[in-house]
Design a protein around this motif. Structure first.
Motif, PDB file in Angstrom:
ATOM      1  N   VAL A 174      29.487  54.149  38.738  1.00  0.00           N
ATOM      2  CA  VAL A 174      30.917  54.070  38.229  1.00  0.00           C
ATOM      3  C   VAL A 174      31.328  55.591  38.343  1.00  0.00           C
ATOM      4  O   VAL A 174      30.897  56.719  37.901  1.00  0.00           O
ATOM      5  CB  VAL A 174      31.316  53.817  36.698  1.00  0.00           C
ATOM      6  CG1 VAL A 174      32.942  54.185  36.643  1.00  0.00           C
ATOM      7  CG2 VAL A 174      31.181  52.252  36.822  1.00  0.00           C
ATOM      8  N   VAL A 175      32.287  56.004  39.491  1.00  0.00           N
ATOM      9  CA  VAL A 175      32.685  57.075  39.815  1.00  0.00           C
ATOM     10  C   VAL A 175      34.031  57.508  39.423  1.00  0.00           C
ATOM     11  O   VAL A 175      35.078  56.613  39.775  1.00  0.00           O
ATOM     12  CB  VAL A 175      32.623  57.532  41.398  1.00  0.00           C
ATOM     13  CG1 VAL A 175      33.127  58.796  41.638  1.00  0.00           C
ATOM     14  CG2 VAL A 175      31.281  57.499  41.552  1.00  0.00           C
ATOM     15  N   LEU A 176      34.449  58.522  38.755  1.00  0.00           N
ATOM     16  CA  LEU A 176      35.805  59.181  38.428  1.00  0.00           C
ATOM     17  C   LEU A 176      36.130  60.260  39.342  1.00  0.00           C
ATOM     18  O   LEU A 176      35.418  61.188  39.243  1.00  0.00           O
ATOM     19  CB  LEU A 176      35.785  59.393  36.784  1.00  0.00           C
ATOM     20  CG  LEU A 176      37.311  59.592  36.341  1.00  0.00           C
ATOM     21  CD1 LEU A 176      38.289  58.543  36.346  1.00  0.00           C
ATOM     22  CD2 LEU A 176      37.128  60.297  35.040  1.00  0.00           C
ATOM     23  N   PRO A 177      37.193  60.256  40.134  1.00  0.00           N
ATOM     24  CA  PRO A 177      37.245  61.183  41.118  1.00  0.00           C
ATOM     25  C   PRO A 177      37.651  62.551  40.498  1.00  0.00           C
ATOM     26  O   PRO A 177      37.202  63.675  41.002  1.00  0.00           O
ATOM     27  CB  PRO A 177      38.562  60.734  42.043  1.00  0.00           C
ATOM     28  CG  PRO A 177      38.333  59.104  41.828  1.00  0.00           C
ATOM     29  CD  PRO A 177      38.008  58.984  40.399  1.00  0.00           C
ATOM     30  N   ASN A 212      30.453  62.791  40.346  1.00  0.00           N
ATOM     31  CA  ASN A 212      31.438  62.478  39.051  1.00  0.00           C
ATOM     32  C   ASN A 212      30.646  61.144  38.414  1.00  0.00           C
ATOM     33  O   ASN A 212      31.833  60.507  38.269  1.00  0.00           O
ATOM     34  CB  ASN A 212      32.778  62.550  39.489  1.00  0.00           C
ATOM     35  CG  ASN A 212      33.144  63.759  39.630  1.00  0.00           C
ATOM     36  OD1 ASN A 212      32.677  64.961  39.729  1.00  0.00           O
ATOM     37  ND2 ASN A 212      34.596  63.999  39.611  1.00  0.00           N
ATOM     38  N   ARG A 213      29.662  60.956  38.442  1.00  0.00           N
ATOM     39  CA  ARG A 213      29.330  59.459  37.992  1.00  0.00           C
ATOM     40  C   ARG A 213      29.664  59.467  36.390  1.00  0.00           C
ATOM     41  O   ARG A 213      29.169  60.408  35.623  1.00  0.00           O
ATOM     42  CB  ARG A 213      27.758  59.211  38.069  1.00  0.00           C
ATOM     43  CG  ARG A 213      27.334  57.906  37.451  1.00  0.00           C
ATOM     44  CD  ARG A 213      25.877  57.470  37.842  1.00  0.00           C
ATOM     45  NE  ARG A 213      25.700  56.214  37.389  1.00  0.00           N
ATOM     46  CZ  ARG A 213      24.364  55.931  37.413  1.00  0.00           C
ATOM     47  NH1 ARG A 213      23.311  56.587  38.036  1.00  0.00           N
ATOM     48  NH2 ARG A 213      24.000  54.621  36.990  1.00  0.00           N
ATOM     49  N   ILE A 214      30.024  58.424  36.090  1.00  0.00           N
ATOM     50  CA  ILE A 214      30.337  58.051  34.578  1.00  0.00           C
ATOM     51  C   ILE A 214      29.272  57.195  33.934  1.00  0.00           C
ATOM     52  O   ILE A 214      29.032  56.207  34.564  1.00  0.00           O
ATOM     53  CB  ILE A 214      31.732  57.553  34.169  1.00  0.00           C
ATOM     54  CG1 ILE A 214      32.875  58.599  34.800  1.00  0.00           C
ATOM     55  CG2 ILE A 214      31.567  57.317  32.479  1.00  0.00           C
ATOM     56  CD1 ILE A 214      32.857  59.887  34.193  1.00  0.00           C
ATOM     57  N   GLU A 215      28.256  57.914  33.149  1.00  0.00           N
ATOM     58  CA  GLU A 215      27.343  56.938  32.553  1.00  0.00           C
ATOM     59  C   GLU A 215      27.229  57.097  30.828  1.00  0.00           C
ATOM     60  O   GLU A 215      27.055  58.250  30.581  1.00  0.00           O
ATOM     61  CB  GLU A 215      25.851  57.397  33.448  1.00  0.00           C
ATOM     62  CG  GLU A 215      24.738  56.518  33.055  1.00  0.00           C
ATOM     63  CD  GLU A 215      23.500  56.966  33.924  1.00  0.00           C
ATOM     64  OE1 GLU A 215      22.680  56.185  34.137  1.00  0.00           O
ATOM     65  OE2 GLU A 215      23.610  58.202  34.362  1.00  0.00           O
ATOM     66  N   VAL A 216      27.185  55.693  30.391  1.00  0.00           N
ATOM     67  CA  VAL A 216      27.316  55.762  29.080  1.00  0.00           C
ATOM     68  C   VAL A 216      25.777  55.440  28.602  1.00  0.00           C
ATOM     69  O   VAL A 216      25.196  54.724  29.125  1.00  0.00           O
ATOM     70  CB  VAL A 216      28.012  54.383  28.359  1.00  0.00           C
ATOM     71  CG1 VAL A 216      27.837  54.430  26.985  1.00  0.00           C
ATOM     72  CG2 VAL A 216      29.514  54.727  28.979  1.00  0.00           C
ATOM     73  N   ASP A 217      25.239  55.999  27.472  1.00  0.00           N
ATOM     74  CA  ASP A 217      23.785  55.942  27.428  1.00  0.00           C
ATOM     75  C   ASP A 217      23.753  54.734  26.635  1.00  0.00           C
ATOM     76  O   ASP A 217      24.482  53.962  26.205  1.00  0.00           O
ATOM     77  CB  ASP A 217      23.490  57.200  26.068  1.00  0.00           C
ATOM     78  CG  ASP A 217      24.082  56.999  24.786  1.00  0.00           C
ATOM     79  OD1 ASP A 217      23.584  56.069  24.008  1.00  0.00           O
ATOM     80  OD2 ASP A 217      25.290  57.580  24.543  1.00  0.00           O
TER      81      ASP A 217
END
Length: 394
Positions: free
Chosen positions: A122-125, A371-376
């Motif tokens: 998932v990428v957030l610009p 800008n990857r969004i990564e949840v642990d």
């Protein structure tokens, strides 16, 4: 829709004001202002063509999500549009897409990461695209609140219900403590479920949605609700006040919906005879009580789709969506105006602009993940549990 006339004010702009106006930057908080590589100039006449070519090159590897509140220049490249939860589910339904580019804000991208597979990225610009409401409840503050409830002897009676507009940490806290997530569409169902599990609800982080649902939809009184302020000792409440309450509302709100006032409603009724006032349930209680119709973003869109030609509507939600709907339904003779006299965009949502989208798409097309969004994993597991409880609601 009109804007207020500019006035000469004998004041000096504060650093925060300059930040909001885009004239200054805070590198500590605005992580997305500076991008690795070169961010295209907003004046570049080839931006649209560059975005189109990069997206075409990526093909099925990319899936672009566009929240309803996004700018038109961005929304034109969205494969699907919708509210935050719908978009996260749409992403999960496209396992073949390696990259999910979420044109929205941070908590939405987190939800998409939680619901998609490990193989999807998932990428957030723009990493600076946050949500002021979600930021009003931190994991540390909520943990302290739970300690206060424990000391008052009521924690075992309390079921947390968290709005989708919350961080992954808050969703995880909710799942860990036996609670569920809700959207503005299913808040009543979530609260009905919660009161079957316990005697009280801790509603996070939007006080207005919690209050409006409890009072307007469930028949509670305003006296059944108390407001927990995380910036005051014990939330600014006594143990007796907590014990007497049914709804413990977190002191959070949406900066866009919270600006609408009763004066806004009265004024638009005077200016436009016969107008229908339609507002989002994140608005203040007195605004919701004075409106003709109340509902989620999807509800607002469907209501206008079903409205008869020639009808007049004042909408209390984010301006990008209102303006888009006004243009869409103008050929049908429907008059649609913004509820307030002054314009109000969601400033953080608007950080996702065409230069950032072009930069993100071109970077991905060149094989560079940005800008990857990564949840642990632990946070993801408990947050997913809370989301699954919501999906199982009757």
């Amino acid at each position: 829709m009109t804007t207020a006339q500019p006035q000469e004010l004998d004041v000096q702009p504060t650093p925060l004001a300059l930040l909001l106006l885009g004239r200054e930057a805070d590198p500590r908080s605005e992580r997305g202002v500076e991008c690795p590589g070169d961010l295209p100039s907003p004046s570049d006449p080839d931006l649209v063509e560059r975005a189109r070519k990069a997206k075409e090159k990526l093909g099925d590897k990319v899936f672009v999500l566009g929240h309803h509140y996004q700018r038109d220049e961005v929304i034109q490249f969205a494969d699907v549009t919708g509210d935050s939860f719908k978009l996260a589910r749409d992403a999960a339904a496209r396992p073949e897409a390696e990259y999910i580019v979420f044109c929205g804000v941070h908590f939405m991208a987190e939800s998409a990461d939680i619901l998609t597979s490990d193989d999807q990225k998932v990428v957030l610009p723009d990493l600076a695209a946050g949500c002021s409401m979600a930021d009003m409840a931190t994991a540390e503050q909520v943990a302290e609140c739970w300690d206060v409830l424990t000391e008052a002897g009521i924690a075992e009676q309390v079921v947390p219900v968290s709005y989708m507009n919350s961080s992954a940490d808050i969703k995880a806290f909710t799942g860990k403590h036996g609670g569920t997530i809700c959207t503005s569409s299913n808040a009543k169902r979530a609260l009905d479920w919660a009161f079957e599990q316990g005697e009280k609800v801790l509603f996070l982080p939007d006080q207005h949605l919690g209050r409006n649902t409890a009072v307007r939809d469930m028949g509670m009184s305003l006296e059944d609700c108390v407001l927990y302020n995380p910036h005051k000792p014990n939330g600014g409440l006594t143990a007796d006040e907590l014990r007497a309450a049914k709804m413990i509302l977190w002191r959070g709100h949406c900066s866009v919906h919270g600006r609408f006032s009763l004066d806004s409603v009265n004024d638009v009724r005077e200016r436009i005879p016969g107008v229908n006032v339609l507002v989002h349930p994140e608005c203040r209680h007195e605004v919701v009580a004075a409106a003709d119709y109340v509902g989620s973003t999807e509800y607002i869109i469907k209501a206008l789709e079903a409205a008869p030609a020639g009808s007049k509507w004042a909408i209390g939600t984010e301006l990008n969506l209102v303006r888009r709907l006004a243009n869409r339904f103008a050929p049908e003779g429907k008059e649609i105006v913004f509820l307030d006299k002054t314009v109000c965009f969601c400033s953080t949502m608007n950080r996702i602009d065409l230069p950032h989208l072009v930069w993100a798409l071109e970077s991905l097309a060149e094989g560079n993940l940005v800008n990857r969004i990564e949840v642990d994993k632990e946070t993801e597991a408990f947050a997913k549990l809370a989301l699954e409880r919501m999906l199982a609601l009757p």
